[in-house]
Design a protein around this motif. Structure first.
Motif, PDB file in Angstrom:
ATOM      1  N   GLY A   1       0.827  -1.192   0.000  1.00 28.73           N
ATOM      2  CA  GLY A   1       0.000   0.000   0.000  1.00 28.73           C
ATOM      3  C   GLY A   1       0.859   1.239   0.000  1.00 28.73           C
ATOM      4  O   GLY A   1       2.098   1.177  -0.043  1.00 28.73           O
ATOM      5  N   GLY A   2       0.236   2.399   0.022  1.00 27.52           N
ATOM      6  CA  GLY A   2       0.955   3.662  -0.050  1.00 27.52           C
ATOM      7  C   GLY A   2       1.274   4.006  -1.497  1.00 27.52           C
ATOM      8  O   GLY A   2       0.913   3.287  -2.430  1.00 27.52           O
ATOM      9  N   THR A   3       1.962   5.115  -1.687  1.00 25.73           N
ATOM     10  CA  THR A   3       2.376   5.504  -3.054  1.00 25.73           C
ATOM     11  C   THR A   3       3.862   5.786  -3.042  1.00 25.73           C
ATOM     12  O   THR A   3       4.372   6.522  -2.190  1.00 25.73           O
ATOM     13  CB  THR A   3       1.605   6.727  -3.561  1.00 25.73           C
ATOM     14  N   GLN A   4       4.548   5.130  -3.958  1.00 23.37           N
ATOM     15  CA  GLN A   4       5.990   5.293  -4.029  1.00 23.37           C
ATOM     16  C   GLN A   4       6.383   6.401  -5.014  1.00 23.37           C
ATOM     17  O   GLN A   4       7.572   6.619  -5.296  1.00 23.37           O
ATOM     18  CB  GLN A   4       6.642   3.974  -4.415  1.00 23.37           C
ATOM     19  N   THR A   5       5.406   7.080  -5.570  1.00 21.82           N
ATOM     20  CA  THR A   5       5.645   8.271  -6.403  1.00 21.82           C
ATOM     21  C   THR A   5       5.519   9.503  -5.520  1.00 21.82           C
ATOM     22  O   THR A   5       4.543   9.655  -4.761  1.00 21.82           O
ATOM     23  CB  THR A   5       4.635   8.342  -7.547  1.00 21.82           C
ATOM     24  N   LEU A   6       6.539  10.377  -5.586  1.00 21.88           N
ATOM     25  CA  LEU A   6       6.548  11.549  -4.722  1.00 21.88           C
ATOM     26  C   LEU A   6       5.340  12.444  -4.974  1.00 21.88           C
ATOM     27  O   LEU A   6       4.941  12.694  -6.124  1.00 21.88           O
ATOM     28  CB  LEU A   6       7.839  12.367  -4.959  1.00 21.88           C
ATOM     29  N   GLY A   7       4.786  12.883  -3.903  1.00 25.74           N
ATOM     30  CA  GLY A   7       3.718  13.880  -3.933  1.00 25.74           C
ATOM     31  C   GLY A   7       4.033  14.905  -2.881  1.00 25.74           C
ATOM     32  O   GLY A   7       4.107  14.548  -1.688  1.00 25.74           O
ATOM     33  N   SER A   8       4.281  16.141  -3.320  1.00 23.65           N
ATOM     34  CA  SER A   8       4.723  17.182  -2.377  1.00 23.65           C
ATOM     35  C   SER A   8       6.001  16.759  -1.681  1.00 23.65           C
ATOM     36  O   SER A   8       6.212  17.019  -0.480  1.00 23.65           O
ATOM     37  CB  SER A   8       3.629  17.518  -1.357  1.00 23.65           C
ATOM     38  N   GLY A   9       6.813  15.949  -2.408  1.00 23.55           N
ATOM     39  CA  GLY A   9       8.103  15.545  -1.891  1.00 23.55           C
ATOM     40  C   GLY A   9       8.056  14.361  -0.942  1.00 23.55           C
ATOM     41  O   GLY A   9       9.072  14.037  -0.309  1.00 23.55           O
ATOM     42  N   THR A  10       6.900  13.674  -0.843  1.00 22.79           N
ATOM     43  CA  THR A  10       6.756  12.564   0.104  1.00 22.79           C
ATOM     44  C   THR A  10       6.272  11.313  -0.626  1.00 22.79           C
ATOM     45  O   THR A  10       5.388  11.375  -1.496  1.00 22.79           O
ATOM     46  CB  THR A  10       5.762  12.921   1.211  1.00 22.79           C
ATOM     47  N   ALA A  11       6.849  10.139  -0.226  1.00 22.57           N
ATOM     48  CA  ALA A  11       6.400   8.828  -0.723  1.00 22.57           C
ATOM     49  C   ALA A  11       6.224   7.901   0.474  1.00 22.57           C
ATOM     50  O   ALA A  11       6.912   8.028   1.502  1.00 22.57           O
ATOM     51  CB  ALA A  11       7.405   8.234  -1.711  1.00 22.57           C
ATOM     52  N   THR A  12       5.271   6.957   0.367  1.00 20.50           N
ATOM     53  CA  THR A  12       5.007   6.024   1.476  1.00 20.50           C
ATOM     54  C   THR A  12       5.002   4.579   0.966  1.00 20.50           C
ATOM     55  O   THR A  12       4.774   4.307  -0.215  1.00 20.50           O
ATOM     56  CB  THR A  12       3.658   6.318   2.145  1.00 20.50           C
ATOM     57  N   CYS A  13       5.204   3.658   1.928  1.00 22.58           N
ATOM     58  CA  CYS A  13       5.199   2.206   1.621  1.00 22.58           C
ATOM     59  C   CYS A  13       4.613   1.450   2.806  1.00 22.58           C
ATOM     60  O   CYS A  13       5.149   1.518   3.927  1.00 22.58           O
ATOM     61  CB  CYS A  13       6.630   1.720   1.361  1.00 22.58           C
ATOM     62  N   SER A  14       3.498   0.787   2.557  1.00 22.58           N
ATOM     63  CA  SER A  14       2.897  -0.066   3.601  1.00 22.58           C
ATOM     64  C   SER A  14       3.388  -1.499   3.399  1.00 22.58           C
ATOM     65  O   SER A  14       3.317  -2.035   2.284  1.00 22.58           O
ATOM     66  CB  SER A  14       1.369  -0.029   3.518  1.00 22.58           C
TER      67      SER A  14
END
Length: 406
Positions: A31-44
């Protein structure tokens, strides 16, 4: 858990993608998004094994921003807690009946995965030896134990999961297994169907558990003649390792008896009584059948006899045309003398030849020597007539005798 990577620059906001790594291996994010958005990426992600991990986030770069990697973050992953449950396939059961206990081990949130390892089943404080051994291996989080209890009562059954590198040990709450005494059947055999007064015979009782019960019953057996307990001269009335008890006994008087064997039962097995076995106690001097009160046309006659009483015994008288032969039937000794055979009523079969062939039975009353009614045969003209009588002893022998009218 969720990992968060933040990519910054001295001027502007970087775009592009981030790869999260556990040591040298890219993490598969659920889960999460590994493409930066506003300089942030997440990984579940989740972890399938316990241990300390070295996590990094690698930014791939995107003009005009250069690639970069984070410093290492240590992530400690502890073994997950577990819960163990145990269930019985059959309760109540009976002694000797196979029962299957099933243990299910799971990892409650926030842990996960399917626990592996072994389970031990316990009855109170004692480890149960299952059909496959004392320790059972989990398969898809489940282990089973097939066992037959050898004692009646309420048993407290638990399942103990030993734990593994990734999952913590746990013990189930107890389930009560009620085990009732097994039902039994008792069978009885005699070494002889017919004996004489004072002659020894051996009675053998066999006690078995009725399915689904099992095992070998223990305890004692009482042998009875009707309502009277027999005195056993030898043998053992305590069941042996095969569930067998014996009694060597004898009878002082003649007569027909019905013998039974009663198993007293035990804490683990129910009581039972055998079907009755008939035992004939007969006069030792009786050897066969003979004829008394022989008449021809109403006149008393003394027959001439040859052979041996019991088999091949033949007697003869003479008479004129169409003469009528009549006689009573009874038991005789070796010399052909009338004797009482039994203190119970006996039945003798007869057949006749002559003018009118026939068949039937007569009875001999207890402690008497001859039948209560007579048998007759009639010559047809000058042709002979005969009376043949037979009797099957309790021992299986067949006695016969023939009275001929010529």
């Amino acid at each position: 858990m969720t990992l968060t990577a933040t990519v910054t620059a001295g001027n502007g906001t970087p775009t592009g993608t981030v790869v999260f790594r556990d040591g040298g291996s890219a993490i598969s994010c659920s889960g999460g998004t590994q493409t930066l958005g506003s300089g942030t990426a997440t990984c579940s992600t989740t972890w399938s094994s316990a241990g300390t991990r070295s996590l990094t986030a690698a930014y791939a770069g995107s003009a005009p921003y250069a690639a970069s990697s984070s410093s290492v973050v240590g992530q400690v992953v502890n073994a997950a807690s577990t819960t163990t449950r145990v269930a019985s396939s059959t309760s109540p059961s009976v002694v000797g009946q196979s029962v299957t206990y099933t243990a299910t081990v799971s990892a409650p949130a926030p842990g996960g995965g399917v626990p592996s390892g072994t389970v031990t089943f316990r009855d109170g404080g004692s480890t149960i030896t299952c059909a496959g051994g004392a320790t059972q291996t989990l398969s898809s989080g489940t282990a089973t134990c097939v066992v037959a209890s050898g004692s009646a009562g309420t048993h407290s059954i638990t399942a103990v999961y030993a734990g593994s590198t990734n999952h913590i040990a746990s013990t189930s709450s107890a389930t009560s297994q009620v085990v009732n005494p097994a039902s039994t059947t008792t069978s009885l055999t005699s070494s002889a169907g017919s004996v004489t007064p004072g002659q020894s015979l051996i009675l053998t009782a066999t006690v078995v558990a009725v399915a689904p019960g099992g095992g070998v019953p223990t305890g004692s057996v009482t042998f009875k003649d009707g309502a009277t307990t027999l005195s056993c001269a030898s043998g053992t009335q305590t069941l042996d390792a095969s569930g067998v008890a014996t009694c060597t006994t004898s009878f002082a008087t003649t007569g027909s008896r019905t013998i039974t064997a009663t198993y007293a039962g035990s804490s683990n097995y129910g009581t039972s009584t055998s079907a009755g076995v008939s035992e004939s106690v007969v006069n030792a001097s009786a050897s066969g059948l003979g004829f008394s009160g022989v008449t021809v046309d109403g006149s008393a006659q003394t027959p001439t006899c040859t052979g041996t009483p019991g088999s091949g015994y033949s007697c003869s008288v003479t008479g004129g045309n169409n003469a009528v032969l009549s006689a009573t039937v009874g038991f005789v000794d070796r010399a052909g003398n009338p004797v009482a055979y039994n203190s119970a009523t006996e039945t003798i079969s007869w057949t006749t030849t002559g003018k009118t062939a026939g068949s039937g039975t007569v009875t001999v009353a207890p402690n008497t020597t001859t039948s209560t009614s007579s048998v007759s045969a009639t010559k047809k003209g000058s042709n002979p007539a005969s009376i043949t009588v037979t009797f099957k002893t309790a021992a299986g022998a067949t006695w016969s005798a023939t009275l001929n009218l010529s």
